[in-house]
Design a protein around this motif. Sequence first.
Motif, PDB file in Angstrom:
ATOM      1  N   GLY A  55      -3.975   2.493  -2.057  1.00 38.78           N
ATOM      2  CA  GLY A  55      -3.173   3.690  -1.810  1.00 38.78           C
ATOM      3  C   GLY A  55      -3.777   4.853  -2.576  1.00 38.78           C
ATOM      4  N   THR A 108      -0.381   2.569   6.038  1.00 41.55           N
ATOM      5  CA  THR A 108       0.373   2.846   4.817  1.00 41.55           C
ATOM      6  C   THR A 108       1.784   2.285   4.968  1.00 41.55           C
ATOM      7  OG1 THR A 108      -0.909   4.839   4.434  1.00 41.55           O
ATOM      8  CG2 THR A 108       1.221   4.695   3.317  1.00 41.55           C
ATOM      9  N   CYS A 118       0.840   5.379  -0.309  1.00 41.62           N
ATOM     10  CA  CYS A 118      -0.065   6.515  -0.200  1.00 41.62           C
ATOM     11  C   CYS A 118       0.692   7.725   0.349  1.00 41.62           C
ATOM     12  CB  CYS A 118      -1.238   6.173   0.726  1.00 41.62           C
ATOM     13  SG  CYS A 118      -2.578   7.380   0.609  1.00 41.62           S
ATOM     14  N   TYR A 150      -0.860   9.670   2.341  1.00 39.69           N
ATOM     15  CA  TYR A 150      -1.485   9.813   3.653  1.00 39.69           C
ATOM     16  C   TYR A 150      -1.412   8.478   4.392  1.00 39.69           C
ATOM     17  CZ  TYR A 150      -3.908  14.325   2.752  1.00 39.69           C
ATOM     18  OH  TYR A 150      -4.227  15.634   2.512  1.00 39.69           O
ATOM     19  N   GLY A 151      -1.606   8.561   5.693  1.00 37.68           N
ATOM     20  CA  GLY A 151      -1.774   7.348   6.504  1.00 37.68           C
ATOM     21  C   GLY A 151      -2.998   7.568   7.379  1.00 37.68           C
ATOM     22  N   CYS A 152      -4.165   7.685   6.743  1.00 32.61           N
ATOM     23  CA  CYS A 152      -5.389   8.044   7.478  1.00 32.61           C
ATOM     24  C   CYS A 152      -5.657   7.046   8.595  1.00 32.61           C
ATOM     25  CB  CYS A 152      -6.591   8.097   6.537  1.00 32.61           C
ATOM     26  SG  CYS A 152      -6.373   9.273   5.196  1.00 32.61           S
ATOM     27  N   ASN A 178      -7.175  11.458  -2.657  1.00 31.64           N
ATOM     28  CA  ASN A 178      -7.114  12.128  -1.351  1.00 31.64           C
ATOM     29  C   ASN A 178      -6.800  13.617  -1.502  1.00 31.64           C
ATOM     30  OD1 ASN A 178      -4.316  12.355  -1.700  1.00 31.64           O
ATOM     31  ND2 ASN A 178      -3.828  10.702  -0.271  1.00 31.64           N
ATOM     32  N   LYS A 209     -10.951  14.049  -1.289  1.00 28.71           N
ATOM     33  CA  LYS A 209     -11.067  13.881   0.167  1.00 28.71           C
ATOM     34  C   LYS A 209     -10.813  15.205   0.862  1.00 28.71           C
ATOM     35  CE  LYS A 209      -8.915  10.314   1.965  1.00 28.71           C
ATOM     36  NZ  LYS A 209     -10.123   9.563   2.324  1.00 28.71           N
ATOM     37  N   LYS A 213       0.841  -1.191   0.000  1.00 30.53           N
ATOM     38  CA  LYS A 213       0.000   0.000   0.000  1.00 30.53           C
ATOM     39  C   LYS A 213       0.882   1.250   0.000  1.00 30.53           C
ATOM     40  CE  LYS A 213      -2.981   2.774   2.848  1.00 30.53           C
ATOM     41  NZ  LYS A 213      -3.326   3.073   4.223  1.00 30.53           N
ATOM     42  N   TYR A 260      -8.352   6.101   9.723  1.00 31.18           N
ATOM     43  CA  TYR A 260      -9.540   5.269   9.473  1.00 31.18           C
ATOM     44  C   TYR A 260      -9.383   4.393   8.235  1.00 31.18           C
ATOM     45  CZ  TYR A 260     -10.303   9.074   6.173  1.00 31.18           C
ATOM     46  OH  TYR A 260     -10.127   9.995   5.176  1.00 31.18           O
ATOM     47  N   CYS A 261      -8.208   4.391   7.599  1.00 30.23           N
ATOM     48  CA  CYS A 261      -8.067   3.718   6.304  1.00 30.23           C
ATOM     49  C   CYS A 261      -8.467   2.239   6.403  1.00 30.23           C
ATOM     50  CB  CYS A 261      -6.634   3.833   5.792  1.00 30.23           C
ATOM     51  SG  CYS A 261      -6.459   3.129   4.138  1.00 30.23           S
TER      52      CYS A 261
HETATM   53  S1  SF4 Z   1      -7.961   6.396   3.217  1.00 25.13           S
HETATM   54 FE1  SF4 Z   1      -7.120   6.770   1.169  1.00 25.13          FE
HETATM   55  S2  SF4 Z   1      -5.794   8.525   1.473  1.00 25.13           S
HETATM   56 FE2  SF4 Z   1      -6.159   7.700   3.475  1.00 25.13          FE
HETATM   57  S3  SF4 Z   1      -4.435   6.283   3.848  1.00 25.13           S
HETATM   58 FE3  SF4 Z   1      -6.139   5.094   2.987  1.00 25.13          FE
HETATM   59  S4  SF4 Z   1      -5.708   5.029   0.806  1.00 25.13           S
HETATM   60 FE4  SF4 Z   1      -4.495   6.710   1.659  1.00 25.13          FE
END
Ligand code: SF4
Length: 311
Positions: free
Chosen positions: A81, A39, A27, A29-31, A108, A130, A25, A33-34
Amino acid sequence: MISFGPVPSRRLGKSLGINNIVYPKTCSYGCIYCQAGNTLKKTCIRESFYEPENIYDSVCKHLDTLRDNDYPDFLTFVSNGEPTLDVNLGRSINLLKKTGIPVAVLTNSSLLHIEPVREDLYLANWVSIKMDAGDIITWYMINRPARGLDFETILTGIKLFRNGFKGILCTESMIVRGINDFTENFYALAEIVKYVDPSTAYLSVPTRPPAERYVKPPEPEKLNEAWHIFDNLNINTELLTGYEGADTGFTGNVYEDILNITAVHPLREEAMLKLLENDNADLNVVRALINQHLIKPVLYEGKKYFIRDYH
Ligand code: SF4
């Protein structure tokens, strides 16, 4: 697997998913809630993943296996990602459009300040960006950006993209309990979303296992508040709480009408009473739905609303 589905989606109808990011993965970001987990490679540098011809061939083969009534309404980049990290995204979109099926991308939005990223996304028919945070501290807490990204630069990129994109643009904001579910964030976010002027602004809640165990959906009252703050700015706003629905008005099936409408937006008490009257039903229906934890009454500025109970 490059393509999967089709899966039904309120936003896109039948959507054939395309994953253009190779494991791991990757990305920007490392959200917290992903749903794809943590990530593993956090970066804001674009790179090459699959060759666009491979993506196109894989999708064409997948389409060949589908029956007519499974044929997708959209080919949608929902990656392992961030899809715009793929330096070949624009070429892939152009090839996929040869199928005659519109192309959607869920991004994102963190790389929209980069001109070639915007140029790639201009080729898509439908883009969702996003927008979870209205300030830099909340942004760090919820999206955990890669080093090198800057909040204000991203906002500038979003505005540049808004001005250049001719397709359908939506926003999606994930609301997480105790992280970004506070009034100031809703107002700040709504101001930015207002500028973007999306065809629909979606407010979503975590419904699948998140990257971090402490992530929880907000209280329905908070989601209701966010919806009203957006709605008061005349932003067309819908809820995504894991329930499919559509504001279809009065169909004669009172249970379905209430569940469909409250899946999309809060239903005012007066509107609920009108709906019951039109469907020759009474408040027992509402009580039954509350007892089954399917809807929940919530207050906003002294008025009662009903919202889908997603807990
Ligand atoms: S929700 Fe989307 S932007 Fe956020 S970490 Fe996961 S893949 Fe990346």
